[in-house]
Design a protein around this motif. Structure first.
Motif, PDB file in Angstrom:
ATOM      1  N   THR A  11      -2.084  -9.025   0.291  1.00 45.50           N
ATOM      2  CA  THR A  11      -1.729  -9.244   1.691  1.00 45.50           C
ATOM      3  C   THR A  11      -2.975  -9.733   2.266  1.00 45.50           C
ATOM      4  O   THR A  11      -3.268 -10.862   3.071  1.00 45.50           O
ATOM      5  N   GLU A  30     -13.566  -5.559   0.498  1.00 47.33           N
ATOM      6  CA  GLU A  30     -12.763  -4.776  -0.350  1.00 47.33           C
ATOM      7  C   GLU A  30     -13.653  -3.944  -0.921  1.00 47.33           C
ATOM      8  O   GLU A  30     -14.772  -3.995  -1.092  1.00 47.33           O
ATOM      9  N   TRP A  43       6.546 -10.395  -9.701  1.00 47.71           N
ATOM     10  CA  TRP A  43       7.642 -11.416  -9.706  1.00 47.71           C
ATOM     11  C   TRP A  43       7.409 -11.748  -8.359  1.00 47.71           C
ATOM     12  O   TRP A  43       7.876 -10.983  -7.269  1.00 47.71           O
ATOM     13  N   ARG A 102      -0.861  -9.893 -12.315  1.00 48.65           N
ATOM     14  CA  ARG A 102      -1.123  -9.461 -10.870  1.00 48.65           C
ATOM     15  C   ARG A 102      -2.676  -9.873 -10.929  1.00 48.65           C
ATOM     16  O   ARG A 102      -3.241 -10.532  -9.561  1.00 48.65           O
ATOM     17  N   TYR A 125     -13.933   0.922   3.179  1.00 49.25           N
ATOM     18  CA  TYR A 125     -13.669   1.363   4.560  1.00 49.25           C
ATOM     19  C   TYR A 125     -13.693   2.961   4.894  1.00 49.25           C
ATOM     20  O   TYR A 125     -12.569   3.491   4.007  1.00 49.25           O
ATOM     21  N   ASP A 278       1.322  -3.451   2.268  1.00 51.13           N
ATOM     22  CA  ASP A 278       1.776  -2.102   1.885  1.00 51.13           C
ATOM     23  C   ASP A 278       1.050  -0.890   2.980  1.00 51.13           C
ATOM     24  O   ASP A 278       1.676   0.041   3.001  1.00 51.13           O
ATOM     25  N   GLY A 290       7.973  -6.182  -2.260  1.00 47.78           N
ATOM     26  CA  GLY A 290       6.570  -5.453  -1.724  1.00 47.78           C
ATOM     27  C   GLY A 290       5.653  -6.482  -1.273  1.00 47.78           C
ATOM     28  O   GLY A 290       4.997  -6.675  -0.316  1.00 47.78           O
ATOM     29  N   ALA A 291       5.219  -7.229  -2.563  1.00 46.08           N
ATOM     30  CA  ALA A 291       3.883  -8.425  -2.404  1.00 46.08           C
ATOM     31  C   ALA A 291       4.670  -9.390  -1.612  1.00 46.08           C
ATOM     32  O   ALA A 291       3.949  -9.708  -0.441  1.00 46.08           O
ATOM     33  N   CYS A 292       5.621  -9.614  -1.645  1.00 45.02           N
ATOM     34  CA  CYS A 292       6.474 -10.777  -1.068  1.00 45.02           C
ATOM     35  C   CYS A 292       6.535 -10.726   0.515  1.00 45.02           C
ATOM     36  O   CYS A 292       6.043 -11.425   1.331  1.00 45.02           O
TER      37      CYS A 292
END
Ligand SMILES: Cc1cc2nc3c(=O)[nH]c(=O)nc-3n(C[C@H](O)[C@H](O)[C@H](O)COP(=O)(O)OP(=O)(O)OC[C@H]3O[C@@H](n4cnc5c(N)ncnc54)[C@H](O)[C@@H]3O)c2cc1C
Length: 374
Positions: A11, A30, A43, A102, A125, A278, A290-292
């Motif tokens: 994301t 990150e 997928w 992934r 963070y 997420d 989820g990732a979509c």
């Protein structure tokens, strides 16, 4: 305007790329110091593919992945529950689902954004505070200033913890093992994804380039600590097709975690900070969305920020636009996962799948695959 994106996952990196495409600078922070090769597969369905194509990186992703011709829910012997004429993994414009490791997807996104923008690794963070409209972000070993924070730091988001400390993770009581196996699938099983449903168990897999297989195994938990060794996982699926045992036999690193999602938040934003992916709306993986949905967030938030001159008002508009679809996916996925493991409901679901006309299934999926502007 300084935009800080917290989290360099799917994301966060897609959001940075989308903002860049629209002429807006952002910096990604990150926590990990180096990206690693650990991770299973994913997928990416047509709604995500359209956006990755808009970003100009679909072909790079395709080079590292495999375009699937179908994804079927099957019996333990791998026979389909319902035979479909038109497979449900492509939209009306021919955008097809892609299976990819992934870590390779993250690397493509990382390499692409590194050409144009700044990604700071090793920046964990911790918290933030606001003074005179400026946000002070505290990382584990540094402080920076920003005008806007986009929290894309995953289901256990620290940014969410800062905004909404009462948010809750929901547990499914289903344990999931997933991994990548070095194993050449028989030709007949390549180019399609399968999820086989047995008694309180599911096993899914699909082929990846370089003779690898991405797989996941799910089982209702018994209350005790679950083992991660290959023999144990094989024993759980001994009444499934023999290819399942072979896939597990060749597994590398196996991730083990209970499937969870995020209890619906009242809102995704406060002041000049907004949650994405997420961090805002983690879903169980039963619909593979989820990732979509994180990728859709990236597309909508970037376009809306441009249309609304980077104002805070954008976050309200963004949430109004995204809520209904995200809620539908999180709720349907939760119910689907619970039903799939119920000895009473699973057989009924199988009958319903068989009986539902393909036209209805296609129109349900097309709704999920719709993205405004495409
Ligand atoms: C078993 C399983 C199968 C799945 N299969 C699919 C599928 O087939 N298709 C699909 O679309 N989705 C799938 N999903 C869901 C998908 O994995 C997630 O929705 C997706 O990874 C979310 O991306 P994200 O970038 O929002 O969060 P994450 O992937 O969690 O990324 C968050 C990033 O933020 C970083 N971070 C965390 N905390 C901090 C901090 N304090 N400071 C700085 N950085 C931080 C992390 O290191 C990470 O890089 C699946 C999920 C599971 C569990």
């Amino acid at each position: 305007m300084k935009i800080a994106i917290i989290g360099g996952g799917i994301t966060g990196l897609t959001t940075a790329l989308a903002l860049h495409k629209l002429g807006i600078k952002s910096t990604v922070y990150e926590q990990v110091a180096t990206l690693n090769e650990i991770g299973a597969g994913i997928w990416l369905q047509p709604n995500a593919i359209k956006i990755l194509n808009w970003l100009g990186i679909k072909n790079k992703i395709l080079e590292k992945g495999v375009q699937l011709q179908k994804v079927n829910i099957v019996h333990p012997n791998l026979k389909p529950i319902k035979k479909l004429k038109n497979e449900l993994i492509q939209d009306e414009y021919g955008n097809q689902t892609i299976a990819i490791h992934r870590a390779r997807l993250q690397q493509v996104l990382f390499d692409e954004f590194s050409q144009y923008g700044q990604i700071e690794l090793g920046k964990k963070y911790i918290s933030q505070s606001t003074e005179n409209n400026k946000i002070q972000i505290n990382f584990s070993a540094q402080q920076i200033e920003a005008d806007m924070v986009l929290g894309a730091d995953g289901i256990h988001s620290q940014v969410r913890q800062y905004l909404f400390p009462d948010s809750e993770i929901r547990k499914t009581n289903q344990i999931c093992w997933r991994g990548i196996s070095k194993f050449k699938l028989p030709e007949s099983l390549m180019y399609s994804g399968r999820e086989s449903w047995g008694h309180k168990r599911r096993f899914g897999f699909s082929h990846l380039p370089d003779d690898e297989v991405y797989w996941f195994a799910v089982k209702t938990m018994n209350g005790h600590r679950e083992k991660t060794d290959i023999k144990y996982i094989q024993s759980l699926f001994k009444d499934f097709s023999p290819v399942v045992a072979e896939i597990i036999e060749h597994a590398g690193f196996i991730h083990t975690a209970e499937l969870t999602d995020l209890k619906r938040l009242k809102t995704w934003h406060r002041d000049n900070t907004c949650l994405l992916g997420d961090a805002a709306h983690a879903t169980t993986p039963n619909m593979g969305q989820g990732a979509c949905q994180g990728i859709e967030d990236a597309y909508y938030i970037s376009n809306l920020l441009v249309q609304n001159n980077l104002s805070q008002e954008t976050f309200k508009i963004f949430e109004r636009k995204r809520r209904a679809k995200v809620d539908y996916i999180v709720n349907t996925s939760w119910r689907f996962g619970q039903a799939a493991h119920s000895p009473i409901i699973q057989p009924i679901m199988k009958l319903m799948m068989k009986a539902t006309p393909e036209k209805i299934l296609t129109s349900q999926m097309n709704k999920v695959y719709q993205v405004e502007g495409f």
